[in-house]
Design a protein around this motif. Structure first.
Motif, short mmCIF file in Angstrom:
data_model
loop_
_atom_site.label_atom_id
_atom_site.label_comp_id
_atom_site.label_asym_id
_atom_site.label_seq_id
_atom_site.Cartn_x
_atom_site.Cartn_y
_atom_site.Cartn_z
N GLN A 103 30.09 52.84 52.15
CA GLN A 103 31.24 52.83 51.24
C GLN A 103 32.12 54.06 51.41
OE1 GLN A 103 28.14 52.01 50.57
NE2 GLN A 103 27.91 50.68 48.79
N GLY A 163 41.35 45.29 38.97
CA GLY A 163 40.32 44.67 39.79
C GLY A 163 39.19 45.64 40.12
N THR A 164 39.56 46.90 40.37
CA THR A 164 38.55 47.92 40.67
C THR A 164 37.64 48.16 39.47
OG1 THR A 164 40.05 49.01 42.23
CG2 THR A 164 38.20 50.30 41.39
N ALA A 209 37.08 46.11 36.96
CA ALA A 209 36.28 44.91 36.70
C ALA A 209 35.04 44.88 37.58
CB ALA A 209 37.14 43.66 36.93
N ARG A 210 35.20 45.27 38.84
CA ARG A 210 34.04 45.29 39.75
C ARG A 210 33.05 46.37 39.35
NH1 ARG A 210 38.16 44.48 43.52
NH2 ARG A 210 38.16 46.70 44.10
N ARG A 211 33.56 47.53 38.93
CA ARG A 211 32.67 48.62 38.54
C ARG A 211 31.86 48.26 37.30
NH1 ARG A 211 31.40 51.41 42.78
NH2 ARG A 211 33.18 52.38 43.81
N GLY A 263 31.06 45.33 36.51
CA GLY A 263 30.18 44.22 36.87
C GLY A 263 30.54 42.95 36.15
N GLY A 321 32.25 39.34 35.51
CA GLY A 321 32.53 38.15 36.31
C GLY A 321 33.91 37.61 36.01
N GLY A 330 36.44 39.59 33.95
CA GLY A 330 36.89 40.86 34.49
C GLY A 330 38.36 41.15 34.27
N SER A 386 36.47 52.18 33.90
CA SER A 386 35.28 51.93 34.72
C SER A 386 34.06 52.64 34.16
CB SER A 386 35.54 52.39 36.16
OG SER A 386 36.59 51.67 36.76
N ARG A 409 31.06 50.68 32.30
CA ARG A 409 29.75 50.74 32.97
C ARG A 409 28.68 51.33 32.05
NH1 ARG A 409 28.81 50.53 38.55
NH2 ARG A 409 26.57 50.31 38.88
N ARG A 425 28.17 40.16 34.55
CA ARG A 425 27.93 38.82 35.10
C ARG A 425 26.66 38.20 34.53
NH1 ARG A 425 29.84 41.54 39.71
NH2 ARG A 425 31.78 40.66 40.53
#
Length: 256
Positions: free
Chosen positions: A38, A80-81, A83-85, A87, A89, A92, A139, A143, A248
């Motif tokens: 990464q 988007g970043t 939402a991914r951090r 987790g 679904g 997000g 984020s 988290r 998720r």
């Protein structure tokens, strides 16, 4: 080195960048941090993205519509970043709420008050700084909140058994942990000038402004970030508590 450049540009700089990237990835690998790949990908993406922005920035800042479109793009990528951090679904997209509400409200207020020029060369950097701060706060808060709910689901169940509403039960467990997302911004503000000279100060100074003007600009950025990130954290925790921003894998204690 010219007065408008912080580093000496040339082949040596690219070699140094490659060496620093390789060193960071190697340290992560040796320390078994799990982020070696990464790190390399992030460095390469940063190089490509900054090159593209550098080539397009002149055209973007010349048009109000292009400037607005670029700000919207920054918000979408930041959302988007985050939402991914977190987790999340399909839920997000709710990550956009604290990011947009925290950052663009401040930008709009500054424009309305006449404190921020409407020129793209002024709007894009300020909006980028504030959107980036809101993204980081969202984020981290999201988290931490999700991790607390996952690890302390028994406490959530106990609070529900005592008659608390699902929202209040979630806030009781995760609010304090999520609030730690403000620590980086608080530490940066407390130590500015003593530990670091942040980018806004250096950039304004290299642009030809006086040290006083650079200091005032940096103070504004830091205080603005505190306001933006506080709003982002509060809204993120509220979205988690209301079940809008969820991981998720559902939390059984809250009925999925």
């Amino acid at each position: 080195m010219s007065s408008s450049t912080m580093l000496v540009l040339g082949p040596k700089l690219w070699v140094a960048l490659a060496a620093l990237t390789a060193a960071a990835a190697a340290v992560a690998a040796v320390g078994r941090l799990g982020h070696s790949r990464q790190i390399v990908v992030a460095a390469l993406r940063a190089a490509v993205q900054l090159t593209a922005v550098s080539l397009l920035i002149a055209a973007i800042v010349a048009s109000h519509w292009a400037t607005a479109g670029f700000v919207v793009l920054m918000c979408l990528v930041a959302s988007g970043t985050s939402a991914r951090r977190v987790g999340a679904g399909r839920s997000g997209w709710w990550a956009a709420v604290p990011i947009v509400a925290g950052s663009l409200t401040v930008v709009a207020a500054l424009l309305a008050a006449g404190l921020l020029p409407t020129r793209g060369i002024a709007v894009i950097p300020v909006a980028g700084i504030l959107i980036g701060g809101a993204m980081t706060a969202t984020s981290l808060a999201g988290r931490r909140a999700v991790d607390e709910l996952t690890g302390r689901r028994g406490e959530v169940e106990a609070a529900l058994a005592l008659g608390l509403s699902p929202r209040d039960a979630v806030l009781l467990v995760c609010r304090a942990a999520a609030a730690q997302a403000l620590i980086p911004a608080l530490d940066q503000t407390r130590t500015v000038g003593l530990v670091t000279l942040p980018g806004a100060f250096v950039g304004v100074l290299l642009g030809g402004a006086s040290p006083i003007e650079a200091g005032v600009t940096q103070l504004f950025v830091l205080v603005g970030l505190l306001a933006v990130e506080a709003v982002a954290v509060v809204l993120t925790v509220e979205l988690v508590a209301r079940g809008r921003l969820r991981p998720r894998e559902p939390i059984p204690a809250l009925g999925g």
